[in-house]
Each structure stands twice: as C-alpha cells, then as structure tokens.
Design a protein around this motif. Sequence first.
Motif, mmCIF file in Angstrom:
data_model
loop_
_atom_site.group_PDB
_atom_site.id
_atom_site.type_symbol
_atom_site.label_atom_id
_atom_site.label_comp_id
_atom_site.label_asym_id
_atom_site.label_seq_id
_atom_site.Cartn_x
_atom_site.Cartn_y
_atom_site.Cartn_z
ATOM 1 N N ASP A 194 32.276 37.901 42.191
ATOM 2 C CA ASP A 194 31.371 36.767 42.444
ATOM 3 C C ASP A 194 30.409 37.148 43.567
ATOM 4 O O ASP A 194 30.503 36.679 44.697
ATOM 5 C CB ASP A 194 32.186 35.530 42.813
ATOM 6 N N THR A 195 29.436 37.992 43.242
ATOM 7 C CA THR A 195 28.581 38.591 44.263
ATOM 8 C C THR A 195 27.654 37.607 44.957
ATOM 9 O O THR A 195 27.242 37.832 46.094
ATOM 10 C CB THR A 195 27.725 39.712 43.641
ATOM 11 N N ASP A 196 27.319 36.504 44.279
ATOM 12 C CA ASP A 196 26.432 35.521 44.905
ATOM 13 C C ASP A 196 27.180 34.302 45.435
ATOM 14 O O ASP A 196 26.579 33.362 45.939
ATOM 15 C CB ASP A 196 25.323 35.074 43.952
ATOM 16 N N GLY A 197 28.517 34.316 45.304
ATOM 17 C CA GLY A 197 29.336 33.265 45.907
ATOM 18 C C GLY A 197 29.164 31.887 45.325
ATOM 19 O O GLY A 197 29.433 30.895 45.995
ATOM 20 N N ASN A 198 28.767 31.811 44.030
ATOM 21 C CA ASN A 198 28.550 30.484 43.434
ATOM 22 C C ASN A 198 29.762 29.981 42.657
ATOM 23 O O ASN A 198 29.711 28.944 42.005
ATOM 24 C CB ASN A 198 27.314 30.489 42.542
ATOM 25 N N GLY A 199 30.870 30.731 42.699
ATOM 26 C CA GLY A 199 32.084 30.289 42.038
ATOM 27 C C GLY A 199 32.129 30.569 40.560
ATOM 28 O O GLY A 199 33.049 30.127 39.867
ATOM 29 N N GLU A 200 31.160 31.333 40.037
ATOM 30 C CA GLU A 200 31.120 31.671 38.625
ATOM 31 C C GLU A 200 30.777 33.150 38.470
ATOM 32 O O GLU A 200 30.123 33.740 39.334
ATOM 33 C CB GLU A 200 30.085 30.830 37.869
ATOM 34 N N ILE A 201 31.212 33.736 37.353
ATOM 35 C CA ILE A 201 30.822 35.101 37.027
ATOM 36 C C ILE A 201 29.757 35.026 35.945
ATOM 37 O O ILE A 201 30.033 34.581 34.824
ATOM 38 C CB ILE A 201 32.033 35.935 36.537
ATOM 39 N N ASP A 202 28.538 35.414 36.277
ATOM 40 C CA ASP A 202 27.425 35.280 35.347
ATOM 41 C C ASP A 202 26.568 36.540 35.377
ATOM 42 O O ASP A 202 26.912 37.551 36.002
ATOM 43 C CB ASP A 202 26.602 34.034 35.659
ATOM 44 N N ASP A 205 25.685 38.171 38.694
ATOM 45 C CA ASP A 205 26.743 39.010 39.262
ATOM 46 C C ASP A 205 26.774 40.381 38.592
ATOM 47 O O ASP A 205 26.933 41.404 39.271
ATOM 48 C CB ASP A 205 28.101 38.319 39.107
ATOM 49 N N VAL A 206 26.614 40.405 37.276
ATOM 50 C CA VAL A 206 26.624 41.685 36.556
ATOM 51 C C VAL A 206 25.505 42.587 37.060
ATOM 52 O O VAL A 206 25.713 43.782 37.339
ATOM 53 C CB VAL A 206 26.497 41.460 35.038
ATOM 54 N N MET A 207 24.298 42.037 37.205
ATOM 55 C CA MET A 207 23.161 42.824 37.686
ATOM 56 C C MET A 207 23.382 43.284 39.120
ATOM 57 O O MET A 207 23.027 44.418 39.489
ATOM 58 C CB MET A 207 21.880 42.013 37.567
ATOM 59 N N ASN A 208 23.975 42.419 39.930
ATOM 60 C CA ASN A 208 24.260 42.809 41.319
ATOM 61 C C ASN A 208 25.260 43.958 41.376
ATOM 62 O O ASN A 208 25.128 44.873 42.203
ATOM 63 C CB ASN A 208 24.800 41.609 42.103
ATOM 64 N N ILE A 209 26.262 43.915 40.506
ATOM 65 C CA ILE A 209 27.257 44.994 40.482
ATOM 66 C C ILE A 209 26.611 46.299 40.037
ATOM 67 O O ILE A 209 26.919 47.376 40.564
ATOM 68 C CB ILE A 209 28.435 44.610 39.567
ATOM 69 N N VAL A 210 25.700 46.228 39.057
ATOM 70 C CA VAL A 210 24.969 47.417 38.624
ATOM 71 C C VAL A 210 24.190 47.996 39.809
ATOM 72 O O VAL A 210 24.190 49.222 40.049
ATOM 73 C CB VAL A 210 24.015 47.088 37.469
ATOM 74 N N ASN A 211 23.514 47.136 40.567
ATOM 75 C CA ASN A 211 22.727 47.606 41.708
ATOM 76 C C ASN A 211 23.606 48.221 42.796
ATOM 77 O O ASN A 211 23.227 49.224 43.416
ATOM 78 C CB ASN A 211 21.903 46.450 42.290
ATOM 79 N N ILE A 212 24.770 47.605 43.023
ATOM 80 C CA ILE A 212 25.715 48.173 44.006
ATOM 81 C C ILE A 212 26.158 49.555 43.549
ATOM 82 O O ILE A 212 26.226 50.495 44.340
ATOM 83 C CB ILE A 212 26.913 47.231 44.199
#
Length: 216
Positions: A194-202, A205-212
Amino acid sequence: MRKNIIFLVIAFLSIASFSKADNVSIDDFSIKQGDTIQVPLKLTNTHYNLTAFSMTMTLPKGLKILEGEATSRFAGVIEVGSPDPSANIYNVCGIDLASGVISGSSGDLVLLTFVASQDFMGGDATITEVDFITSDRKHVRCSDTSFRVDYEPSSNVRMGDVDNNGVIDISDVMTAVNKMLGKKVSPFVFANADTDGNGEIDIVDVMNIVNIMLGK
C-alpha cells in the motif's frame, strides 16, 4: 454485481418467521500497525439447516476488513462491503448454494482478513444485526456481541517488498497485480504494497512498486 446478487438472494429467502438465537463471536486479538491478519468468525448453532447469513460490523478507526474466506464448515460465497466507510461500518454476508447448509454445530464459520493502518490505535468492535436463514426460509437471529482489537507498534515497512523476501523485483509487481485483481496471494505484506497509504491495493500502488524496482 455478484455482491448485489447475494443480497438479493438473501432478501428473497427472507420471511417473517423467527427462531431462537444462536451465537457468533470473534475472539479478542491484536494486530501490528500496517499489517494484515486473518481471524476466524465463529458460530455455535443448534440449527442444522442454516444456509445464508448477514451481519454488520462496526470497527475502530484505522481497522478495515479486506475479504472473507470460506472454511470447511461453510463452502459458500462470502462478500464484504462498506456502505459507510467514514463510519467504519461493514456488511458481511454469505450464502452456500453448493453443499446447501453450514456443517457442524461449532467452530470457525468464515475467516476474515483485517488490515490496520499505520495510525491504528486499537479499540472495541461490535457485531450487530446478525441474521441466519435456514433452508426452509426461516430466520435465526443471533444476539449482538463485541470483541477487542489491540495494536502493536508499527512493524518495519519496506515499501515495495510485497512478498517480504528482502528484494524488490518483478515478483513483487506481479503479487501486487494479483492482489489488486482479487486473487489470493501468499506471502503478502499489505503495508509494503500500500505505497500511497490509502488502505487499498490499486494501479497506483503497482506503478509505484515498478518505480521503486527501477530505482526512480
């Protein structure tokens, strides 16, 4: 859509005939801030032809129900929804159209997956409006009950390490995608996904994980 169908089926089965209450319960438990935990919802019943149920859960701030999973007692379809997320109220319902009835007279009915936010501070939860429906379309009402959820300080969060193996790679991206699509994945650390801390996996989050993973 499936959730609406389940509610409609339960409504169709409902008639104004009520029977003596049985009991549902959730044991008190603790959860780390930012973590997920699977907890059983238990049923003790004197009726042997229960086929559907619905109930309302009110949770303390910062705690959510992600999903419900069937057990050996209940092989049906389970839906979890929140008509009022701001009030942290959840509807949990299920219907067994396969085997027909809930088996046994005690034990775990369903397994509920809870997730706690990073700022979860614990509190009391209530289970109300518990209604079972029998195969002959009678109601079995259960008494309201409550349980306590305590918190443990936030565990170490490694953002993007969804499968918690110490490496952020394509497997973390695929695990997050599968979770977003509603598939069962394990191992899975909700706080890391939950990279943006909004309580959901969307998709964010997937794009943020790719960037990480790419070091961006």
